[in-house]
Write an enzyme that holds these catalytic residues in place. Structure first.
Site, mmCIF file in Angstrom:
data_model
loop_
_atom_site.group_PDB
_atom_site.id
_atom_site.type_symbol
_atom_site.label_atom_id
_atom_site.label_comp_id
_atom_site.label_asym_id
_atom_site.label_seq_id
_atom_site.Cartn_x
_atom_site.Cartn_y
_atom_site.Cartn_z
ATOM 1 N N SER A 251 0.705 29.592 27.211
ATOM 2 C CA SER A 251 -0.692 29.564 26.780
ATOM 3 C C SER A 251 -1.350 28.323 27.362
ATOM 4 O O SER A 251 -0.690 27.514 28.008
ATOM 5 C CB SER A 251 -0.760 29.503 25.258
ATOM 6 O OG SER A 251 -0.283 28.255 24.823
ATOM 7 N N LYS A 252 -2.621 28.187 27.082
ATOM 8 C CA LYS A 252 -3.386 27.024 27.566
ATOM 9 C C LYS A 252 -2.680 25.711 27.216
ATOM 10 O O LYS A 252 -2.738 24.740 27.963
ATOM 11 C CB LYS A 252 -4.777 27.006 26.924
ATOM 12 C CG LYS A 252 -5.816 27.715 27.741
ATOM 13 C CD LYS A 252 -6.696 26.692 28.481
ATOM 14 C CE LYS A 252 -7.684 27.372 29.401
ATOM 15 N NZ LYS A 252 -7.423 27.173 30.798
ATOM 16 N N ARG A 253 -2.032 25.723 26.075
ATOM 17 C CA ARG A 253 -1.322 24.543 25.591
ATOM 18 C C ARG A 253 -0.291 24.039 26.610
ATOM 19 O O ARG A 253 0.005 22.865 26.699
ATOM 20 C CB ARG A 253 -0.626 24.906 24.273
ATOM 21 C CG ARG A 253 -0.212 23.782 23.379
ATOM 22 C CD ARG A 253 0.100 24.323 21.989
ATOM 23 N NE ARG A 253 0.936 25.523 22.075
ATOM 24 C CZ ARG A 253 2.256 25.504 22.222
ATOM 25 N NH1 ARG A 253 2.890 24.374 22.317
ATOM 26 N NH2 ARG A 253 2.940 26.632 22.260
#
Ligand code: GLU
Length: 496
Positions: A251-253
């Site tokens: 994910s973006k994380r």
């Protein structure tokens, strides 16, 4: 049989690493088999689909060289290739299933469906449509629809099992009782994904569907549709999910950025493609991981794609990128790095040949430290934006300065440098020899303080190279003033 594969993104957001790997595997498979790679845009979700995403994804694919020879923008015999332009076709095929009693109208309201869902949830039952409208006689159902009543079209899912042989995952099956009567057409007449997908894959004569593992549950539904139509299904290869290093879904994380961000950071398209190819597949010859597009095409093997999840590893991506950067010659690299320097207004928008040559020297000096082109901004800062006031207070620099005799080396160096009008490499080497003599320091006790005197930093590119860069840079007409050796050492001494 000629291979025909498709990449079928929904233009509801930016392409991410997972989508692009899917596109890449399709593309590699098509290229290797001398088949056709088709781009189909699945924009049936009208509320979320946007043209700008479609345009961006095409730009991303082209930048990566994953070009399609049939599909949106280039067209072909099986068009149109945008699903919103195919709604009439879907209705025609839906009609066929309806007439054959394989699909039925469902009049349940959203509220009724929600109540059903809540009941199932409370009873701990799997969530699926009860099939309530199956018993509405077809003629009556048609009349209700003609009279304007809202209805969706649902698949009459048969009993038994659905099974198929996945190229990656092997034999897979599911009990039909686990699949509810799924929607084919929404009440506004638009097609649902599974239905549109089967009609399109059939009409576009797709021979193999390569897509993410998350679609396996859809594949069962699609197989029921192929069966209901009497169409031959394509082969299926599902690709395992890409995970972050911590084992959770990417994910973006994890910095799973859009392709455009990779481009902005200065990852080469060939490196990104090379790295993504390795996310779930490995070449036969172990250790031979740096590959060009042509090599990837020759070596890629769909049957060797792993079913275990792949892990996205930034360090490995950086290594792959560096390996491809190393293959570039000086002028190509200069051309690629120049816009980054221009973005900071460090060099003019139209650099003279002399400036270009000097930029080449700058890049050669910092090249060792670059994982991606953007890193030049960090590593060349000491050249363009020298700031002893900031850097001298850093711990590493303080450690160098506190070593015995370090300040003395700097002062000796300063005194001698000031005696020169301008410096070249010879003069610099002469000064170093004199400082060595005068202070009795040598090796790192000599060079670390000299580095601090010149750069206000404790590590960095070779000093010999930097001295030449500083001196030449100070004579160039640049938007920022490059300090020569004398001015640098003076500034450092003032801040000691
Ligand atoms: N539009 C679907 C997606 O983006 C495509 C799935 C498929 O390849 O069938 O996930």
């Amino acid at each position: 049989m000629t291979v025909r594969v498709r990449f079928a993104p929904s233009p509801t957001g930016h392409l991410h690493v997972g989508n692009v790997r899917t596109a890449l595997y399709n593309w590699l498979f098509a290229r290797q088999k001398k088949g056709t790679f088709i781009l189909r845009v699945e924009d049936t979700d009208l509320a979320r689909s946007e043209r700008r995403f479609e345009e961006q994804l095409m730009e991303d694919l082209r930048w990566l060289s994953l070009v399609w020879t049939e599909g949106v923008d280039v067209e072909g015999e099986h068009g149109p290739y945008r699903q919103t332009e195919r709604f009439d076709l879907y209705r025609e095929y839906a009609e066929r299933l309806l007439n054959e009693g394989k699909a039925y109208h469902c009049f349940c309201s959203a509220q009724e469906l929600e109540q059903e869902r809540q009941r199932q949830l409370a009873a701990g039952q799997p969530l699926r449509y009860s099939g309530k409208c199956r018993i509405v006689p077809p003629r009556k159902a048609r009349r209700r629809v003609q009279e304007g009543e809202k209805a969706v079209l649902r698949m009459k899912v048969r009993v038994g099992t659905v099974a198929f042989e996945d190229i990656v995952f092997g034999p897979l099956h599911i009990e039909c009782s686990e699949i509810g009567d799924f929607v084919l057409l929404r009440s506004d007449g638009s097609a649902q994904y599974n239905f549109a997908c089967v009609v399109d894959d059939t009409l576009m004569e797709i021979t193999a569907v390569i897509r993410g593992e998350g679609h396996i549950s859809n594949t069962y539904r699609q197989l029921l549709l192929y069966e209901a139509f009497g169409f031959k299904p394509p082969h299926f290869a599902h690709l395992s999910t890409i995970l972050g290093k911590d084992g959770s879904k990417l994910s973006k994380r994890h910095g799973a950025t859009s392709i455009d961000e990779f481009r902005q950071q200065g990852y080469l398209p060939v490196a990104l493609v090379n790295y993504l190819a390795l996310l779930g597949w490995a070449p036969r010859k172990e250790g031979r991981e740096i590959l060009t597009l042509e090599q990837l095409i020759a070596e890629f093997d769909l049957s060797r794609v792993h079913r275990s999840p792949a892990t996205f590893d930034w360090e490995k991506l950086n290594w792959v990128n560096r390996s491809h950067l190393k293959k570039l010659d000086r002028s190509h690299l200069t051309e690629l790095v120049t816009p980054y320097l221009q973005g900071r207004a460090w060099i003019p928008s139209e650099p003279s040949p002399e400036i270009k040559h000097w930029i080449g020297d700058v890049i050669e000096a910092v090249f060792k430290y670059l994982n991606k082109l953007e890193d030049v901004l960090r590593d060349a800062e000491l050249i363009f934006d020298f700031s002893p006031e900031k850097n001298l207070s850093e711990t590493h620099v303080q450690e160098v300065l506190s070593a015995d005799g370090a300040v003395e080396v700097i002062r000796e160096f300063h005194t001698r440098v000031q005696q020169h009008q301008s410096l070249d490499l010879e003069a610099y080497k002469g000064i170093i020899a004199e400082v060595k003599e005068a202070t009795g320091q040598k090796g790192k006790n000599l060079f670390h303080p000299v580095r601090v005197a010149l750069t206000a930093q404790s590590s960095g590119p070779e000093l010999d190279k930097l001295v030449c860069i500083f001196e030449q840079g100070s004579r160039l007409e640049l938007p920022v003033k490059i300090l020569g050796v004398k001015e640098r050492v003076q500034a450092v001494v003032e801040h000691l």
